[in-house]
Scaffold this motif. Sequence first.
Motif, PDB file in Angstrom:
ATOM      1  N   ALA A  14       0.829  -1.207   0.000  1.00 59.42           N
ATOM      2  CA  ALA A  14       0.000   0.000   0.000  1.00 59.42           C
ATOM      3  C   ALA A  14       0.863   1.258   0.000  1.00 59.42           C
ATOM      4  O   ALA A  14       0.521   2.260  -0.626  1.00 59.42           O
ATOM      5  CB  ALA A  14      -0.922  -0.004   1.216  1.00 59.42           C
ATOM      6  N   ILE A  45      -8.506   0.929  -0.895  1.00 60.09           N
ATOM      7  CA  ILE A  45      -8.148  -0.413  -0.440  1.00 60.09           C
ATOM      8  C   ILE A  45      -9.399  -1.148   0.023  1.00 60.09           C
ATOM      9  O   ILE A  45     -10.236  -0.582   0.733  1.00 60.09           O
ATOM     10  CB  ILE A  45      -7.142  -0.354   0.733  1.00 60.09           C
ATOM     11  CG1 ILE A  45      -5.812   0.220   0.255  1.00 60.09           C
ATOM     12  CG2 ILE A  45      -6.928  -1.731   1.358  1.00 60.09           C
ATOM     13  CD1 ILE A  45      -4.757   0.318   1.345  1.00 60.09           C
ATOM     14  N   LEU A  70      -1.484   1.384   8.270  1.00 63.05           N
ATOM     15  CA  LEU A  70      -1.708   2.236   7.095  1.00 63.05           C
ATOM     16  C   LEU A  70      -2.030   3.658   7.517  1.00 63.05           C
ATOM     17  O   LEU A  70      -1.434   4.615   7.028  1.00 63.05           O
ATOM     18  CB  LEU A  70      -2.851   1.680   6.239  1.00 63.05           C
ATOM     19  CG  LEU A  70      -2.601   0.328   5.582  1.00 63.05           C
ATOM     20  CD1 LEU A  70      -3.827  -0.123   4.808  1.00 63.05           C
ATOM     21  CD2 LEU A  70      -1.405   0.401   4.652  1.00 63.05           C
TER      22      LEU A  70
END
Length: 222
Positions: A41, A49, A67
């Motif tokens: 990512a 996502i 993230l």
Amino acid sequence: MPRLLIIEDEPRISSFLEKGFQSNGYMTTVVRDGREASQMALNGEFDLIVLDLGLPGKDGFMVLEELRGQGIQFPIIILTARDDIQTKIAGLEGGADDYVTKPFRFEELLARVRARLRSFSPTGESEMVLKFRDITLDLRTRRVQVGDRPVDLSVREFTLAETFIRHPDQIMSREQLLNHVWGYDYDPGSNIVDVYVGYLRKKLGDGLIETVRGMGYRMLGQ
Ligand code: CA
């Protein structure tokens, strides 16, 4: 072309998602292991996502935390079999934008993805009304018109009509239609697609959806 990162360890589901999103004009990348997810990512260029929670290597909640901790801003939609309210709250508080519970219909997930991309980027996908021949489908209000005449469609009928209109003149097999409208858990031996095509013909008019023998159905552009 929007780029999706799909973090999902179950091959049956990830390939179902890839097929569905690719046929709707998305680029997809799949990662199966939680440990590789954040690296991918951070390095790749993605717009959204789709994140499974039960992952090998690292649990989806930890991936989510990583993230957001690394400053990733774009939308994250959790896709999981856990449907208890605590898990949902934890997901949303952890920085997810939305939550879809398995089993799910592909069109439902697609609608959520579109909505997220739209609200994230005002220049992104903004198509809210689909027009095809004399049919108008308003994706926001779910209102349908044939010419000037309002038509009442059930949720499934609407989704089926939308699926046809997004693939004009293309032969759609029963299996494709089942996947799109009813989800991957549906019995492929069922005749439900034929029944619903019958309903649509009645409501939207004859001469619109053609039966292609041995293959499926096609919505005719003219
Ligand atoms: Ca899983």
